[in-house]
Design an enzyme around this catalytic site. Sequence first.
Site, mmCIF file in Angstrom:
data_model
loop_
_atom_site.group_PDB
_atom_site.id
_atom_site.type_symbol
_atom_site.label_atom_id
_atom_site.label_comp_id
_atom_site.label_asym_id
_atom_site.label_seq_id
_atom_site.Cartn_x
_atom_site.Cartn_y
_atom_site.Cartn_z
ATOM 1 N N ASN A 85 0.684 -1.128 -0.060
ATOM 2 C CA ASN A 85 -0.038 -0.084 0.017
ATOM 3 C C ASN A 85 0.969 1.363 0.063
ATOM 4 O O ASN A 85 2.185 1.316 0.163
ATOM 5 C CB ASN A 85 -1.063 -0.220 1.331
ATOM 6 C CG ASN A 85 -2.299 0.927 0.928
ATOM 7 O OD1 ASN A 85 -2.285 1.717 0.310
ATOM 8 N ND2 ASN A 85 -3.295 0.116 1.481
ATOM 9 N N HIS A 115 23.342 -0.140 11.305
ATOM 10 C CA HIS A 115 24.613 0.675 11.242
ATOM 11 C C HIS A 115 25.445 0.256 12.562
ATOM 12 O O HIS A 115 25.000 -0.235 13.732
ATOM 13 C CB HIS A 115 24.020 2.104 11.646
ATOM 14 C CG HIS A 115 23.199 2.449 10.571
ATOM 15 N ND1 HIS A 115 23.703 2.824 9.279
ATOM 16 C CD2 HIS A 115 21.801 2.775 10.318
ATOM 17 C CE1 HIS A 115 22.813 3.300 8.334
ATOM 18 N NE2 HIS A 115 21.600 3.210 9.049
ATOM 19 N N GLY A 142 -0.555 -1.560 8.918
ATOM 20 C CA GLY A 142 0.145 -0.256 8.556
ATOM 21 C C GLY A 142 0.954 0.488 9.676
ATOM 22 O O GLY A 142 0.905 0.223 10.911
ATOM 23 N N THR A 165 11.197 -7.307 15.586
ATOM 24 C CA THR A 165 12.858 -7.431 16.190
ATOM 25 C C THR A 165 13.179 -8.787 15.999
ATOM 26 O O THR A 165 14.297 -9.024 16.021
ATOM 27 C CB THR A 165 13.220 -6.715 17.256
ATOM 28 O OG1 THR A 165 12.376 -7.427 18.310
ATOM 29 C CG2 THR A 165 12.933 -5.228 17.029
ATOM 30 N N ARG A 180 4.910 -8.706 19.973
ATOM 31 C CA ARG A 180 5.004 -9.971 20.949
ATOM 32 C C ARG A 180 3.713 -10.364 20.388
ATOM 33 O O ARG A 180 2.682 -9.955 20.048
ATOM 34 C CB ARG A 180 5.053 -9.562 22.238
ATOM 35 C CG ARG A 180 3.777 -8.771 22.756
ATOM 36 C CD ARG A 180 3.944 -8.178 23.932
ATOM 37 N NE ARG A 180 2.884 -7.140 24.516
ATOM 38 C CZ ARG A 180 2.277 -6.021 23.791
ATOM 39 N NH1 ARG A 180 3.218 -5.588 22.786
ATOM 40 N NH2 ARG A 180 1.231 -5.354 24.354
ATOM 41 N N LYS A 183 -3.019 -13.886 21.178
ATOM 42 C CA LYS A 183 -3.658 -15.180 20.881
ATOM 43 C C LYS A 183 -4.829 -14.356 19.698
ATOM 44 O O LYS A 183 -5.185 -13.347 20.014
ATOM 45 C CB LYS A 183 -4.517 -15.819 21.995
ATOM 46 C CG LYS A 183 -3.414 -16.452 22.533
ATOM 47 C CD LYS A 183 -4.473 -17.586 23.772
ATOM 48 C CE LYS A 183 -3.406 -18.257 24.501
ATOM 49 N NZ LYS A 183 -3.473 -19.526 24.381
#
Length: 185
Positions: A85, A115, A142, A165, A180, A183
């Site tokens: 999008n 970096h 989004g 991450t 994280r 459910k």
Amino acid sequence: MTESERAKMAAGKWYTCLDGELEALRVTARDAVFEHNCLPPRQRGNLGPGLKALLGGVGEGARIEAPFHCAYGFNIFLGDGVFLNAGCTILDTASVRIGRGTLLGPNVQIYCAEHHQEAAGRQAGLEIAKPVEIGAYAWIGGSAIILGGVSIGEGAIVGAGAVVTRDVPDNATVVGNPARAVKRG
């Protein structure tokens, strides 16, 4: 013979992004992105011609809405029916593979470059490139951010605004910063 910065980047080694060859490749990508972003939608179709030629692979029916930005383009591989999008950014210093039928919401960002942790290394332009893989039929909400070295499984959902991450298993739903598991209800 010394290894080029492009070869180091491709091999996942530390390289300097302040390199003439890499800058020339980024200029080529910016030109293709500019064309894609500026063409009238009916003329552009699913992808501007320059961007389609630049990308590493484009499956049937893959579509990128404008505006879009990428660093190099040639490291991006889109499966059949992939949809990005408006406002997506992919800093593809490493391979970014997005599986068939996967949907990315507006302003999703994928960052393959990490970096250097030391200020002197950052000033020297030192980066290391880590690939990203997103499985088939995933849904990335989004403004989610996906960091380099992450794999997102098939059918997974990444909630809007999440910062991913770590790897996400198949069919999992993740939200938050850092992302994280939750459910599905």
